[in-house]
Design a protein around this motif. Sequence first.
Motif, short mmCIF file in Angstrom:
data_model
loop_
_atom_site.label_atom_id
_atom_site.label_comp_id
_atom_site.label_asym_id
_atom_site.label_seq_id
_atom_site.Cartn_x
_atom_site.Cartn_y
_atom_site.Cartn_z
N VAL A 1 0.84 -1.20 0.00
CA VAL A 1 0.00 0.00 0.00
C VAL A 1 0.87 1.25 0.00
O VAL A 1 0.55 2.27 -0.61
CB VAL A 1 -0.95 0.00 1.22
N TYR A 2 2.00 1.18 0.67
CA TYR A 2 2.92 2.31 0.74
C TYR A 2 3.85 2.37 -0.49
O TYR A 2 4.09 3.45 -1.03
CB TYR A 2 3.79 2.22 1.99
N LEU A 3 4.39 1.20 -0.88
CA LEU A 3 5.45 1.17 -1.89
C LEU A 3 5.06 0.50 -3.20
O LEU A 3 5.80 0.59 -4.18
CB LEU A 3 6.67 0.44 -1.32
N GLY A 4 3.92 -0.18 -3.21
CA GLY A 4 3.55 -0.94 -4.39
C GLY A 4 4.05 -2.37 -4.31
O GLY A 4 4.92 -2.70 -3.50
N LYS A 5 3.52 -3.22 -5.16
CA LYS A 5 3.94 -4.62 -5.18
C LYS A 5 5.33 -4.75 -5.80
O LYS A 5 5.73 -3.92 -6.62
CB LYS A 5 2.94 -5.46 -5.98
N VAL A 6 6.05 -5.78 -5.40
CA VAL A 6 7.38 -6.02 -5.96
C VAL A 6 7.23 -6.40 -7.43
O VAL A 6 6.52 -7.34 -7.77
CB VAL A 6 8.11 -7.14 -5.20
N ASP A 7 7.87 -5.64 -8.30
CA ASP A 7 7.78 -5.85 -9.75
C ASP A 7 9.12 -6.37 -10.26
O ASP A 7 10.12 -5.66 -10.24
CB ASP A 7 7.43 -4.54 -10.44
N LYS A 8 9.15 -7.62 -10.68
CA LYS A 8 10.39 -8.25 -11.14
C LYS A 8 10.55 -8.18 -12.66
O LYS A 8 11.46 -8.77 -13.22
CB LYS A 8 10.45 -9.71 -10.67
N ARG A 9 9.67 -7.45 -13.32
CA ARG A 9 9.80 -7.31 -14.77
C ARG A 9 11.03 -6.47 -15.12
O ARG A 9 11.46 -5.62 -14.35
CB ARG A 9 8.55 -6.64 -15.35
N GLN A 10 11.55 -6.72 -16.31
CA GLN A 10 12.73 -5.98 -16.76
C GLN A 10 12.34 -5.02 -17.88
O GLN A 10 11.30 -5.19 -18.52
CB GLN A 10 13.81 -6.95 -17.25
N GLY A 11 13.19 -4.03 -18.10
CA GLY A 11 12.91 -3.07 -19.16
C GLY A 11 12.05 -1.92 -18.67
O GLY A 11 11.89 -1.70 -17.47
N ILE A 12 11.47 -1.19 -19.60
CA ILE A 12 10.62 -0.04 -19.26
C ILE A 12 9.23 -0.56 -18.92
O ILE A 12 8.53 -1.12 -19.76
CB ILE A 12 10.55 0.94 -20.44
N THR A 13 8.83 -0.39 -17.67
CA THR A 13 7.54 -0.89 -17.21
C THR A 13 6.77 0.23 -16.53
O THR A 13 7.34 1.26 -16.15
CB THR A 13 7.70 -2.06 -16.22
N ARG A 14 5.48 0.03 -16.37
CA ARG A 14 4.65 1.00 -15.68
C ARG A 14 3.63 0.26 -14.84
O ARG A 14 2.98 -0.68 -15.32
CB ARG A 14 3.93 1.91 -16.68
N ASN A 15 3.53 0.67 -13.59
CA ASN A 15 2.57 0.05 -12.69
C ASN A 15 1.43 1.05 -12.45
O ASN A 15 1.65 2.13 -11.91
CB ASN A 15 3.24 -0.31 -11.36
#
Length: 315
Positions: free
Chosen positions: A224-238
């Motif tokens: 909620v504070y930092l967002g979910k851990v995103d292990k994708r590589q490259g240019i991403t957007r959450n």
Amino acid sequence: PTGSRFGADAMYNAENRKEGAMITYFLKEGKKKPTGKDKDNDEAEEDKDKAEDTTKEKPTGVQKKDSIMFQFYDGDRLIRTIKMKTPEKAGFHRMYWGMDEKGADRPSRKITENKRERGGTDVKPGTYTIKMTFGETTDETTIEVKSDPRLNVSPTSINEVYEASKKLESFSQTAADAVKQLVESKDIATKYQKELKELDEEKYKDQIKASKDIAKAIDSIIAVYLGKVDKRQGITRNPEITVMQRIREASRYVGSRKSGITATEKQLIRFAEEELKSALQTTNVFFNEKWKPYREEIEKQSFNPFKTTKTFSLE
């Protein structure tokens, strides 16, 4: 030299002027020992200093000579502390102050020790005192910070931006403190989960599962504070909205408004405050309704690391 294509089309390259207030200082000794005659002279001077030091006790809390400390004061209020490694050689040196105050902590998924003080809100125009400490030697001077002469900025606008920035910093510090407590609690639950599994997985299966579930619950709140851990590589957007995303967006707008706070910044600050309040409420409910019973259950257990021993023989 001639130009890249034509004789008068020359290429000029140089380092840009660094940002911040340039502060020049002189040290009669550096970290690296000099050589030759300079070494002999410096060592003689150092021996003289040592001989004088033997007649008196060194005060406690003295700044070591492996670093230099710069402290910036707004009147009697300490607003910034910057420590730098002692230069290799003696002589004139420079450091740059970003004309800012001490900043707030930022939430992190790991417990780390910040060795350097974070920078924060820009100072308002005025006169500030710089105190430099090297070993037992201190010196100080003043520096005047002025507004950009190209801009017609009123004191009211400057105060509005300053107060709004400090308010957002307090949001960031509160979020950092909450996330730190969550991370510390997760580390405890993970530690118990591992130790109980090694001790007796079958006997403590309920406690092991409870520790695993509580760690997952903490991860969901940290997100909620930092967002979910995103292990994708490259240019991403959450696309998800988080507390820190709201605070950063509001801070970016506030920092760019030299002519005062507008309705846009006020709305962004309100969004950040509402998002943070919601997250803090979720955090408090978790610690009262989930963490407290889990802690009480774990504390009731009597963990014995010793196993029953057997008697061995060939018969």
